[in-house]
Design an enzyme around this catalytic site. Structure first.
Site, short mmCIF file in Angstrom:
data_model
loop_
_atom_site.label_atom_id
_atom_site.label_comp_id
_atom_site.label_asym_id
_atom_site.label_seq_id
_atom_site.Cartn_x
_atom_site.Cartn_y
_atom_site.Cartn_z
N SER A 1 3.90 1.51 -1.57
CA SER A 1 3.47 2.69 -2.31
C SER A 1 4.08 2.74 -3.71
O SER A 1 4.02 1.78 -4.47
CB SER A 1 3.81 3.94 -1.50
OG SER A 1 3.25 5.09 -2.07
N ASP B 1 -7.00 3.82 0.74
CA ASP B 1 -6.29 3.82 2.03
C ASP B 1 -5.87 5.23 2.45
O ASP B 1 -5.02 5.39 3.31
CB ASP B 1 -5.07 2.91 1.95
CG ASP B 1 -4.01 3.41 0.99
OD1 ASP B 1 -4.26 4.39 0.26
OD2 ASP B 1 -2.90 2.82 0.94
N HIS C 1 -2.52 4.18 4.45
CA HIS C 1 -1.33 4.07 3.62
C HIS C 1 -0.04 4.01 4.45
O HIS C 1 0.88 3.26 4.12
CB HIS C 1 -1.27 5.26 2.66
CG HIS C 1 -0.34 5.05 1.51
ND1 HIS C 1 -0.57 4.12 0.53
CD2 HIS C 1 0.84 5.66 1.17
CE1 HIS C 1 0.41 4.15 -0.36
NE2 HIS C 1 1.28 5.06 0.01
#
Length: 311
Positions: A109, A256, A278
């Site tokens: 991320s 995602d 994610h």
């Protein structure tokens, strides 16, 4: 006799596969990279909470069991800008990794921003950066998000409070969280500003382009890779799928649940269309991940890829 031996061999291999889950190969050195692997968390990240809930659930064990030396970057503030996180990460590397030793950064991320900033600060210490569903050009709903991200407003205050709370739970220093800086880092504007000086492996010209695997960072070669997720709902037992199902409805397109597909591209794109969301990409929550693709398989396979590249 020969047929009997084949049958016995097949049974033994089957039993070995059952007692060694997630293994692509039955070798003790399958994930033994030349340089240590450092896992970097994303926004609202931590190393471990209460010694029970790890950000990268079970990943360290699954890499270490076949030879990898793995660290979890700690003392990185739960929420702040990529620049601040990158400085904290570079300081952590210099304090915890022996002098002269390089590292392979696996960054999830927003953590990929910290990894690229760290490469700018200590390029001689970084062997490779792998962006795992990373925010390289901004999160979903960029213009929409930018409208609500204002310094001092309730969203900023909530982000700061949540960041300090997570830092407290994980034993990090409380008081360094900055909700506005962290959220702004997820916008297209925030990414564009950071990429001016730290855009290693990121194509800053083409919206859906990617950069090279080998990047020259101030005279030092750093290899860059990325994994891209494009699914939202992947496991009915995962509570986070509710959030990603909602974001999927609000923001159509390939993403995602939080990061658009094109934003995740960086360097050598190893996985272009993973059937995971994610949180699946970091093997959260507690391993309730995609029923289509096992994240542990990807981590182990990528460690072996780095090993074969001499990293």
């Amino acid at each position: 006799m020969k047929q009997t031996l084949k049958l016995v061999g097949s049974i033994l291999l089957l039993k070995l596969s059952l007692i060694a889950p997630h293994s692509q190969a039955l070798f003790f050195d399958y994930t033994e990279t030349k340089h240590p692997i450092v896992l970097v968390p994303g926004i609202f990240g931590f190393d471990s909470i209460g010694g029970v809930f790890d950000y990268y659930h079970d990943v360290i064990y699954q890499l270490e069991r076949s030879g990898a030396e793995v660290y979890m970057a700690s003392s990185v503030t739960a929420v702040n800008s990529g620049e601040v996180h990158g400085l904290e990460l570079s300081n952590w590397i210099q304090a915890n990794i022996p002098p002269g030793e390089k590292v392979n950064l696996f960054a999830h991320s927003q953590g990929v921003q910290a990894a690229r900033v760290a490469a700018s600060l200590i390029p001689d210490r970084i062997a490779s950066i792998t962006s795992i569903t990373g925010v390289n050009k901004g999160g979903i709903g960029g213009d929409f998000a930018s409208t609500f991200i204002q310094e001092g407003n309730l969203i900023d205050q909530f982000g700061t409070a949540m960041g300090n709370f997570i830092d407290w739970l994980s034993g990090n220093e409380v008081g360094s969280a900055d909700g506005y800086a962290g959220f702004y880092a997820l916008t297209p504007e925030g990414n564009a500003e950071l990429n001016v000086n730290h855009g290693w492996g990121v194509d800053q010209v083409n919206a859906c382009g990617t950069g090279p695997e080998d990047v020259d960072v101030y005279g030092h070669n750093v290899k860059t890779f990325s994994w891209v997720g494009t699914s939202k709902i992947t496991n009915n037992f995962d509570p986070s799928d509710v959030l990603f199902g909602l974001t999927g409805l609000l923001f159509p397109g390939e993403h995602d649940g939080l990061v658009p597909r094109c934003s995740q591209l960086m360097g050598n794109v190893i996985y272009d269309d993973m059937k995971m969301n994610h949180m699946d990409a970091a093997n959260q929550a507690l391993g309730f991940t995609s029923i289509w693709l096992d994240p542990i398989y990807l981590y182990r396979g990528h460690a072996n890829r780095l090993k074969r590249r001499g990293l």
